[in-house]
Design a protein around this motif. Structure first.
Motif, PDB file in Angstrom:
ATOM      1  N   UNK A 133      81.851  69.898  11.734  1.00  0.00           N
ATOM      2  CA  UNK A 133      83.286  70.140  11.595  1.00  0.00           C
ATOM      3  C   UNK A 133      84.111  69.113  12.976  1.00  0.00           C
ATOM      4  N   UNK A 134      83.533  69.200  13.820  1.00  0.00           N
ATOM      5  CA  UNK A 134      84.036  68.295  15.042  1.00  0.00           C
ATOM      6  C   UNK A 134      84.095  66.780  14.481  1.00  0.00           C
ATOM      7  N   UNK A 135      83.038  66.135  13.659  1.00  0.00           N
ATOM      8  CA  UNK A 135      82.982  65.020  13.219  1.00  0.00           C
ATOM      9  C   UNK A 135      84.152  64.785  11.944  1.00  0.00           C
ATOM     10  N   UNK A 136      84.280  65.716  11.492  1.00  0.00           N
ATOM     11  CA  UNK A 136      85.081  65.547  10.232  1.00  0.00           C
ATOM     12  C   UNK A 136      86.646  65.482  11.054  1.00  0.00           C
ATOM     13  N   UNK A 137      86.795  66.178  11.832  1.00  0.00           N
ATOM     14  CA  UNK A 137      88.185  66.238  12.542  1.00  0.00           C
ATOM     15  C   UNK A 137      88.341  65.016  13.058  1.00  0.00           C
ATOM     16  N   UNK A 138      87.519  64.455  13.906  1.00  0.00           N
ATOM     17  CA  UNK A 138      87.511  63.168  14.357  1.00  0.00           C
ATOM     18  C   UNK A 138      87.846  61.855  13.222  1.00  0.00           C
TER      19      UNK A 138
END
Length: 217
Positions: A133-138
Motif C-alpha cells: 500500500x505504501x508503494x502504491x501511494x508513492x
C-alpha cells in the motif's frame, strides 16, 4: 481481555515455547493442553489444526512488532528514502535477532508439512500488503515509478534481507549485527531499491520534475 482471548494467548505462549525447544514433531497437542489446562476441543476451538497453531505461534511476535514498524511507512512524506530507511532499520533489527533467526529456520524446515508453508505464506501476505500500500501511494504521487506495488514490496524485502539475514540463516556468520552494520546495510538496500524504482524520465531524456538524487539517511 475476554476469557476466551486469554485462553487463546495462553495456548499460543505455551505452544510457542514448546515448538522452539522441541520442534514440531516432538510437540503434541496433548502436551500443550495438559500444560495450559482444558481439553483438545478447547484448543481446536481456537486453532483448526496443529499446523495452524504452529504458524500462528511463529508469526505472533512478528505481527506485534511489525504493527509498530509499519507506522514508519508514511507515503505523505516528500522523500520516500526517509520512510524506507526508518522502516528498514527497524525491520532488519527485528528479523536478525537470535530469536527470529531461529524462528525463521524452524518455519522453513516445516514448510512442506501439511500445508504449513501455504498457511505461512498467506499470513505473511497480510503484512506484505501494508508495504504494498505504501508503494502504491508513492507510485500514485510520482515519487516512485509506476509498477506492480506488490512486486516492489517483495524487491524491497529481498534487498533488506540479502546482506545480513541470509548468512545468519545459513550459519555462515554468528552473532546479531550492531546498529552501525544495520544502518549501512539498510542504506545500501534502500539506495538500490530507489535507483530501480526512480520515477521515469521524459522522452527528452531529462529527468522529470519529480525525479531527484536519492539520499539515504
Amino acid at each position: 481481555m475476554k476469557k476466551s482471548d486469554l485462553k487463546r494467548q495462553a495456548i499460543l505462549d505455551t505452544a510457542y515455547r514448546m515448538f522452539r525447544s522441541r520442534g514440531f514433531d516432538k510437540t503434541s497437542v496433548s502436551e500443550i493442553t495438559a500444560e495450559v489446562g482444558g481439553s483438545k476441543a478447547t484448543l481446536y476451538n481456537h486453532f483448526r489444526s496443529k499446523e495452524e497453531l504452529f504458524v500462528e505461534c511463529m508469526l505472533a511476535a512478528a505481527e506485534n512488532y511489525m504493527e509498530g514498524t509499519l507506522k514508519h511507512l508514511d507515503a505523505s512524506s516528500a522523500d520516500p528514502a526517509v520512510a524506507l530507511s526508518d522502516f528498514g532499520r527497524r525491520f532488519l533489527h527485528f528479523v536478525c535477532s537470535p530469536e527470529q533467526v531461529e524462528v525463521r529456520r524452524l518455519m522453513i524446515a516445516e514448510a512442506a508439512r501439511s500445508g504449513t508453508g501455504k498457511l505461512l505464506f498467506d499470513k505473511v501476505a497480510v503484512l506484505r500488503a501494508h508495504v504494498s500500500q505504501f508503494m502504491a501511494a508513492c507510485m500514485a504521487s510520482g515519487t516512485l515509478r509506476r509498477d506492480d506495488p506488490g512486486l516492489a514490496a517483495d524487491h524491497l524485502g529481498a534487498l533488506l534481507e540479502a546482506e545480513i539475514l541470509q548468512p545468519l540463516l545459513l550459519h555462515v556468520r554468528d552473532g546479531s549485527p550492531g546498529e552501525t552494520e544495520i544502518a549501512l546495510a539498510v542504506g545500501r538496500a534502500v539506495a538500490a531499491f530507489l535507483r530501480a524504482y526512480a520515477p521515469e524520465t521524459h522522452t527528452t531524456g531529462r529527468p522529470s520534475a519529480m525525479r531527484k538524487e536519492w539520499r539515504v539517511a
